[in-house]
Design an enzyme around this catalytic site. Structure first.
Site, PDB file in Angstrom:
ATOM      1  N   ARG A 164       0.816  -1.232   0.000  1.00 51.33           N
ATOM      2  CA  ARG A 164       0.000   0.000   0.000  1.00 51.33           C
ATOM      3  C   ARG A 164       0.852   1.286   0.000  1.00 51.33           C
ATOM      4  O   ARG A 164       0.395   2.335   0.451  1.00 51.33           O
ATOM      5  CB  ARG A 164      -0.933   0.035   1.223  1.00 51.33           C
ATOM      6  N   SER A 241     -11.232  -0.581   2.087  1.00 46.27           N
ATOM      7  CA  SER A 241     -10.664  -0.783   3.427  1.00 46.27           C
ATOM      8  C   SER A 241     -10.310   0.576   4.018  1.00 46.27           C
ATOM      9  O   SER A 241      -9.597   1.349   3.394  1.00 46.27           O
ATOM     10  CB  SER A 241      -9.380  -1.613   3.360  1.00 46.27           C
ATOM     11  N   GLU A 342      -6.224   4.077   5.618  1.00 49.07           N
ATOM     12  CA  GLU A 342      -5.738   3.868   4.258  1.00 49.07           C
ATOM     13  C   GLU A 342      -6.139   4.983   3.301  1.00 49.07           C
ATOM     14  O   GLU A 342      -5.344   5.382   2.455  1.00 49.07           O
ATOM     15  CB  GLU A 342      -6.231   2.512   3.733  1.00 49.07           C
TER      16      GLU A 342
HETATM   17  N1  EPU Z   1     -11.631 -10.739   8.571  1.00 46.44           N
HETATM   18  C1  EPU Z   1     -12.347 -10.522   9.714  1.00 46.44           C
HETATM   19  N2  EPU Z   1     -13.468  -9.743   9.623  1.00 46.44           N
HETATM   20  C2  EPU Z   1     -13.899  -9.219   8.476  1.00 46.44           C
HETATM   21  C3  EPU Z   1     -13.180  -9.455   7.306  1.00 46.44           C
HETATM   22  C4  EPU Z   1     -12.036 -10.207   7.376  1.00 46.44           C
HETATM   23  O1  EPU Z   1     -11.988 -10.984  10.781  1.00 46.44           O
HETATM   24  O2  EPU Z   1     -14.919  -8.522   8.489  1.00 46.44           O
HETATM   25  C5  EPU Z   1     -10.406 -11.552   8.663  1.00 46.44           C
HETATM   26  C6  EPU Z   1     -10.677 -12.954   8.185  1.00 46.44           C
HETATM   27  O3  EPU Z   1     -10.000 -13.850   9.024  1.00 46.44           O
HETATM   28  C7  EPU Z   1     -10.063 -12.984   6.804  1.00 46.44           C
HETATM   29  C8  EPU Z   1      -8.945 -11.978   6.904  1.00 46.44           C
HETATM   30  O4  EPU Z   1      -9.423 -11.005   7.833  1.00 46.44           O
HETATM   31  O5  EPU Z   1      -9.591 -14.253   6.498  1.00 46.44           O
HETATM   32  C9  EPU Z   1      -8.643 -11.310   5.585  1.00 46.44           C
HETATM   33  O6  EPU Z   1      -9.822 -10.743   5.045  1.00 46.44           O
HETATM   34  P1  EPU Z   1      -9.933 -10.330   3.521  1.00 46.44           P
HETATM   35  O7  EPU Z   1      -9.609 -11.478   2.659  1.00 46.44           O
HETATM   36  O8  EPU Z   1     -11.238  -9.682   3.319  1.00 46.44           O
HETATM   37  O9  EPU Z   1      -8.739  -9.299   3.340  1.00 46.44           O
HETATM   38  P2  EPU Z   1      -8.300  -8.025   4.167  1.00 46.44           P
HETATM   39  O10 EPU Z   1      -6.910  -8.283   4.628  1.00 46.44           O
HETATM   40  O11 EPU Z   1      -9.287  -7.611   5.187  1.00 46.44           O
HETATM   41  C10 EPU Z   1      -7.194  -6.893   2.093  1.00 46.44           C
HETATM   42  C11 EPU Z   1      -7.196  -5.562   1.418  1.00 46.44           C
HETATM   43  C12 EPU Z   1      -8.415  -5.402   0.519  1.00 46.44           C
HETATM   44  C13 EPU Z   1      -8.436  -6.537  -0.486  1.00 46.44           C
HETATM   45  C14 EPU Z   1      -8.444  -7.867   0.287  1.00 46.44           C
HETATM   46  C15 EPU Z   1      -8.372  -9.057  -0.606  1.00 46.44           C
HETATM   47  C16 EPU Z   1      -6.026  -4.108   2.930  1.00 46.44           C
HETATM   48  C17 EPU Z   1      -6.133  -2.998   3.914  1.00 46.44           C
HETATM   49  N3  EPU Z   1      -7.169  -4.513   2.396  1.00 46.44           N
HETATM   50  O12 EPU Z   1      -8.283  -6.916   3.009  1.00 46.44           O
HETATM   51  O13 EPU Z   1      -8.254  -4.179  -0.189  1.00 46.44           O
HETATM   52  O14 EPU Z   1      -9.546  -6.459  -1.333  1.00 46.44           O
HETATM   53  O15 EPU Z   1      -7.287  -7.921   1.149  1.00 46.44           O
HETATM   54  O16 EPU Z   1      -7.094  -9.257  -1.054  1.00 46.44           O
HETATM   55  O17 EPU Z   1      -4.927  -4.577   2.636  1.00 46.44           O
HETATM   56  C18 EPU Z   1      -8.716  -1.868  -0.027  1.00 46.44           C
HETATM   57  O18 EPU Z   1      -7.513  -1.701   0.146  1.00 46.44           O
HETATM   58  O19 EPU Z   1      -9.508  -0.890  -0.079  1.00 46.44           O
HETATM   59  C19 EPU Z   1      -9.224  -3.213  -0.177  1.00 46.44           C
HETATM   60  C20 EPU Z   1     -10.516  -3.477  -0.291  1.00 46.44           C
END
Ligand code: EPU
Length: 348
Positions: A164, A241, A342
């Site tokens: 990021r 996010s 972010e």
């Molecule tokens: N999780 C929770 N609660 C939730 C959602 C997720 O506990 O409401 C936990 C779950 O254990 C899940 C893990 O977090 O397995 C990861 O969740 P997710 O796959 O949704 O990914 P993220 O790390 O929350 C990141 C990016 C997203 C991107 C997704 C998919 C960041 C800040 N965000 O989210 O990017 O779409 O991975 O790769 O790195 C963005 O930057 O705006 C964005 C949407």
């Protein structure tokens, strides 16, 4: 170049909050960008460069200077021995480029399907999702260097890409106005399937899925997490996010996992997190008293993903900021970790 005055910014952002800008210029060409920079200089106005508006929080007081909306278009494709270069105007809608790449059987950005915003924004925060980051495919960035007052081409290696992050949002913030981005894709390449959600989606299917199937799967997963902009879905009135996943040192990581374990909680873990000692901000939010669907006045947390702060309809920027502060202090109190926002804050 047409200069508009007192233009509301809320409709130009996905979060749909914030006040007006004093001046707005829509730049359709590199000459427009140059002229707008000169106009801002002549009037001693602060310049803010706007792309797709998908990662922004605009203050209720708006922006006192000039907003430069980048509308430079054009996708030029050039094939070179299995490698395909896409030279793309910064104002092109990102997902339109992904659609075109996938339709043209070019691999490298298929997992980045359904991400709102424009091409010019992608190098700035090194957009990433589902196991891909644009830093893996960006060959170079063409930009107007406001310091040297000329157009430069920055090869990928000079952009300082990390999670990021790039020079554009850190060391050189505000210096470059991105005009075009060249992506290096692979003709007939196989789709990326690094992310567990995606692997799960294709479990049991024989052979490698096509690029189009991966694109469709990513769209479906994003929609299930309300990270796809769907008109009428209040959960998608967000800036994606709102917090970055914290990157911890080895010692901090061990300490945090230990504390989670002693509370009988299992912290999420998957390769993307493990490799960099990243922890899930969404998980921290949920385990600090903020469930999905949490509301605070007109602001709230999406019912499908704990990282998306949403405008429930009539929110002002101040409502979003209040909720953000509340979440940050809750996570800090519970886990001793300070979450970093972010989105870009404009006019604060
Ligand atoms: N999780 C929770 N609660 C939730 C959602 C997720 O506990 O409401 C936990 C779950 O254990 C899940 C893990 O977090 O397995 C990861 O969740 P997710 O796959 O949704 O990914 P993220 O790390 O929350 C990141 C990016 C997203 C991107 C997704 C998919 C960041 C800040 N965000 O989210 O990017 O779409 O991975 O790769 O790195 C963005 O930057 O705006 C964005 C949407």
């Amino acid at each position: 170049m047409t200069i508009q005055e007192n233009v509301p910014l809320a409709p130009l952002t996905t979060l749909q909050v914030g006040g007006p800008t004093r001046y707005l210029v829509e730049a359709r060409s590199e000459d427009d960008v140059r002229e707008a920079v000169e106009f801002a200089r002549a009037k001693a106005l602060q310049l803010f460069v706007l792309g797709g508006g998908s990662n922004l929080l605009v203050a209720d007081s708006g922006w006192p200077g000039l907003v430069l909306k980048i509308a430079i278009g054009g996708i030029r494709r050039e094939d070179q021995d299995g490698v395909v270069l896409f030279d793309v105007g910064a104002g092109v809608e990102w997902d339109g480029l992904v659609a075109q790449a996938v339709a043209g059987n070019c691999a490298g950005v298929e997992c980045l399907s359904g991400i709102p915003g424009s091409v010019g924004g992608t190098p700035i925060q090194n957009v990433g999702a589902y196991g891909q980051e644009v830093s893996e495919t960006i060959k170079s960035v063409r930009a107007f260097d406001t310091k040297a007052d000329r157009i430069v081409v920055l090869p990928e290696g000079t952009c300082g890409f990390r999670y990021r992050t790039s020079i554009f949002n850190t060391t050189e913030r505000g210096r470059y106005i991105i005009l075009r981005v060249t992506y290096r894709l692979v003709a007939g390449g196989i789709p990326g399937l690094k992310y567990s959600d995606l692997q799960k989606h294709f479990a049991g299917i024989i052979g490698s899925p096509s690029l189009a199937q991966v694109r469709a799967a990513v769209q479906q997963i994003r929609q299930s997490k309300s990270m796809l902009i769907v008109p009428g879905d209040p959960d998608s009135r967000s800036a994606g996010s709102f917090f970055k996943n914290p990157v911890l040192s080895e010692a901090e990581f061990r300490d945090l996992s230990g504390r989670a374990q002693s509370r009988g909680l299992k912290m999420p873990s998957y390769p993307a997190l493990d490799a960099q000692r990243k922890v899930s901000a969404a998980w921290l939010v949920e385990h600090s008293g903020f469930a999905k669907g949490f509301t605070m006045g007109a602001a709230g947390i999406s019912s499908k993903h704990a990282l998306a702060l949403i405008n429930r309809g009539s929110a002002r920027a101040a409502d979003i900021v209040r909720l953000k502060d509340e979440i940050q202090s809750g996570v800090e109190k519970t886990w001793g970790i300070s979450l970093e926002p972010e989105p870009v804050f404009v006019g604060f």
